[in-house]
Design an enzyme around this catalytic site. Structure first.
Site, short mmCIF file in Angstrom:
data_model
loop_
_atom_site.label_atom_id
_atom_site.label_comp_id
_atom_site.label_asym_id
_atom_site.label_seq_id
_atom_site.Cartn_x
_atom_site.Cartn_y
_atom_site.Cartn_z
N ASP A 325 11.21 51.86 13.13
CA ASP A 325 11.38 52.99 12.21
C ASP A 325 12.51 53.33 11.99
O ASP A 325 13.12 53.97 12.91
CB ASP A 325 10.03 53.76 12.15
N GLU A 362 13.37 48.22 10.82
CA GLU A 362 13.19 48.08 9.86
C GLU A 362 14.26 48.47 8.80
O GLU A 362 15.62 49.94 9.79
CB GLU A 362 11.72 49.40 9.63
#
Length: 662
Positions: A325, A362
């Site tokens: 993330d 990401e």
């Protein structure tokens, strides 16, 4: 439209897909015989100095001249491009395409000698699950909602905006996912990606309170082990989601750091010692930012034998890798620039723990500077796939915000601009990084694809591109049912298991068919990418592999046929292929079929990508109408002008390289 000289990083053009440092590898460029090309050179930049070497003709086949050159893998990333000389001077062929002006090295083709990503990733089809909203097991009814939660029934509408959004709690759990794996099997995926599963104080769990255990609300560690066993028993893969940029404010590391200036955890974060304030993700104080300048953080997160990165990759959980993330912000703060160092460290730890582990970053905008550095295996390709596909297929009057932050919402663009965007981002990274990146039509952070494009027909076009373009297709749970949502939070809709009548069965069938097609066609998983036509409403490209090639056509609106030269006969394997009008009925023959397409102009329909498989010799004439996916046979006997209906049907042709009407 004639085919152009072409090269890409796929096996047909670069047979050595995993070159070693110091190795010399052959590369091939394919030039149509009628192109103005008399000489080819390859330009390399080993050790930063440009050099030219003359290519030689390797073979002539199917109306194409194949030139060969040798490139030394002098550096971990070795750049090269081709100089094509003819009567009118020279042109460059680089990763962005054919150009008649001088260009910088950044767009060159790239050979990468770093350790490759795991082999299984090229064949993966990923299904993304937001655990709170996917499915509840019977055990979920016996769990008490936490103090931060707003308990909801499964059919309670999702609040897409406002202070209550992160606290709606539906109670989905990991055993619920295990019980619903048959749905994923019917759809045709083979990899499950879970958004965070650690304890937190929100429904999204990106504000982790610990990395040491699975959230008891999801069933705890034992439930993850059961899910992993069930997934792996099917021969599938299971991916986790880790936050390397921040923790939650309730995380044990942060609570110790905030309560004691002398705590060893203090150095794991960015504190202003004068005020006691701290850095956080985008100023959201519930997400304090991690300081990767800390050796202690690197030990706890990655290098320790029982680090959080390692622990969940081992049995009994045996995750097959991580999606990272906010990877684009990890290690970046002011003068601190640890991003590439951290990516390399995490990849080394993952590979050391399990050699076939995947590490996917990401990245919400320009990812090109963060790949090909011996770190992330790939990225979530929002800017090079999601956003351009959205802008091409966008339909409807309702506003849809651009989740990448661009003011004005989702743009509306023609195919030329879409193709330029895709090629620009693709050309700045290696082929290997590109094909190992995730292609998405949406995620838990964006609007639903159905809301963006407005109807099932256009969603099928989008799904066709997802299934046929290079890269790893990712489906956000519920897209295959036609679920809607205008933003990320509003798209986190509980799966309507108890309302099967609400499912869009046509959309589910389309996804299932397209994913089956991808599984069955090696060129769609391992082939190259050769654009052959684009107009405002049409995209046509080839996927080429040593075992055969595939033609893909997609159209967002009715239009006139497009003539492509050099394509052979084929067989329709997906979609409608109506004729503009029937040919006259011959005496003694039944009338020709004219399919009716409800809700669309007769015989003129937006197109699902069209696929034609063929061998190396281009022969025959192929009449290809909107809305079909077809296979091409390399040496199929000519059989007149072909056409395609809903069922697979054969078409043939006459005349060498006489063309394809699409």
């Amino acid at each position: 439209m004639s085919l152009q000289p072409h090269h890409d990083g796929s096996a047909r053009y670069v047979p050595e897909q995993d070159p070693a440092l110091g190795q010399t590898v052959p590369v091939f460029v394919r030039v149509p015989e009628d192109a103005d090309v008399r000489q080819v050179h390859v330009r390399t930049t080993g050790d930063g100095e440009p050099r030219f070497a003359e290519a030689t003709v390797d073979r002539t086949a199917g109306g194409d001249v194949w030139w060969r050159a040798d490139v030394e893998v002098r550096n971990p990333i070795s750049n090269y491009r081709f100089m094509l000389s003819g009567r009118k001077g020279y042109r460059w062929l680089n990763a962005a395409g054919l150009v008649d002006h001088d260009v910088p090295d950044s767009g060159d083709f790239k050979l990468v000698s770093y350790a490759p990503p795991p082999a299984w990733a090229r064949d993966a089809v990923i299904y993304q699950i937001f655990p709170d909203r996917f499915a509840r097991s019977g055990a979920a009814d016996g769990r008490t909602a936490p103090d931060w939660a707003i308990p909801c029934d499964w059919d309670t509408p999702v609040i897409g905006r406002g202070p209550e959004t992160p606290y709606q709690f539906y109670g989905g759990d990991l055993d619920g996912i295990t019980e619903r794996l048959d749905h994923l099997d019917r759809l045709g995926v083979n990899t499950v990606y879970l958004t965070p599963i650690f304890p937190a104080r929100s429904n999204h769990r990106y504000d982790a309170a610990s990395f040491d255990t699975v959230d008891p609300l999801l069933g705890g560690d034992a439930a993850l082990a059961r899910l992993a066993d069930a997934v792996h028993a099917r021969g599938w893969r299971l991916l986790g989601d880790i936050t390397s940029n921040h923790t939650g404010e309730a995380h044990e590391w942060f609570t110790r750091a905030a309560s004691d200036v002398h705590a060893p955890e203090r150095e794991l974060y960015y504190f202003d010692e004068a005020t006691g304030d701290y850095e956080s993700w985008n100023g959201v104080k519930s997400l304090p930012k991690l300081n990767w300048g800390s050796a202690e953080l690197r030990r706890r997160f990655a290098t320790d034998p029982d680090s959080l990165l390692r622990r969940w990759l081992r049995p009994p959980y045996a995750l097959d890798g991580w999606r990272v993330d906010v990877a684009n912000m990890t290690g970046r703060r002011g003068a601190d620039a640890y991003t590439h160092e951290v990516a390399r460290l995490l990849r080394e730890v993952v590979a050391d723990t399990r050699p076939d582990g995947l590490l996917l970053a990401e990245h919400g905008h320009d990812h090109t500077g963060d790949l090909d550095r011996d770190g992330w295996h790939g990225t979530m390709n929002y800017v090079g796939f999601t956003d351009p596909v959205w802008s091409w297929l966008r339909h409807g009057a309702a506003p849809v915000p651009n989740f990448l932050g661009t003011p004005g919402g989702v743009a509306r663009r023609d195919a030329g601009a879409v193709l330029a965007t895709m090629n620009t981002y693709r050309s700045l990274i290696s082929w290997r990084a590109y094909v190992h990146s995730w292609q998405l039509l949406g995620s838990h952070d964006s609007a639903r694809i159905r809301t963006v494009v407005g109807d099932a027909a256009r969603q099928e076009v989008a799904a066709g591109l997802l299934a046929t373009m290079p890269g790893t297709p990712v489906i956000f749970a519920g897209d295959e049912l036609g679920l809607t949502g205008t933003n990320g939070e509003g798209s986190r809709t509980p799966m309507p298991w108890r309302r099967p009548e609400s499912w869009d069965q046509r959309t589910f069938a389309a996804y299932r068919s397209l994913l089956a097609l991808r599984r069955g066609e090696r060129a769609l998983r391992h082939g190259g990418l050769r654009w052959v036509h684009a107009d405002a409403d049409t995209l046509v490209f080839l996927r080429e592999a040593p075992t055969g090639s595939v033609l893909v056509l997609a159209r967002r609106a009715p239009g006139a046929p497009v003539r492509l030269t050099g394509l052979p006969a084929g067989e329709n394997v997906h979609g409608d292929a109506p004729r503009p009008a029937p040919r006259p009925r011959r005496r003694g023959h039944p009338p020709r079929r004219r399919p009716h397409l409800p809700g669309l102009a007769p015989y003129l329909t937006p197109v699902v990508p069209a696929i034609l498989r063929f061998g190396p010799t281009f022969r025959g004439f192929h009449a290809f109408r909107p809305g079909a996916i077809c296979k091409i046979a390399g040496a199929q006997r000519a059989a007149g002008r072909g056409g395609f209906g809903r069922r697979p049907g054969r078409c043939g042709g006459r005349g060498r390289r006489s063309g394809c009407v699409a």
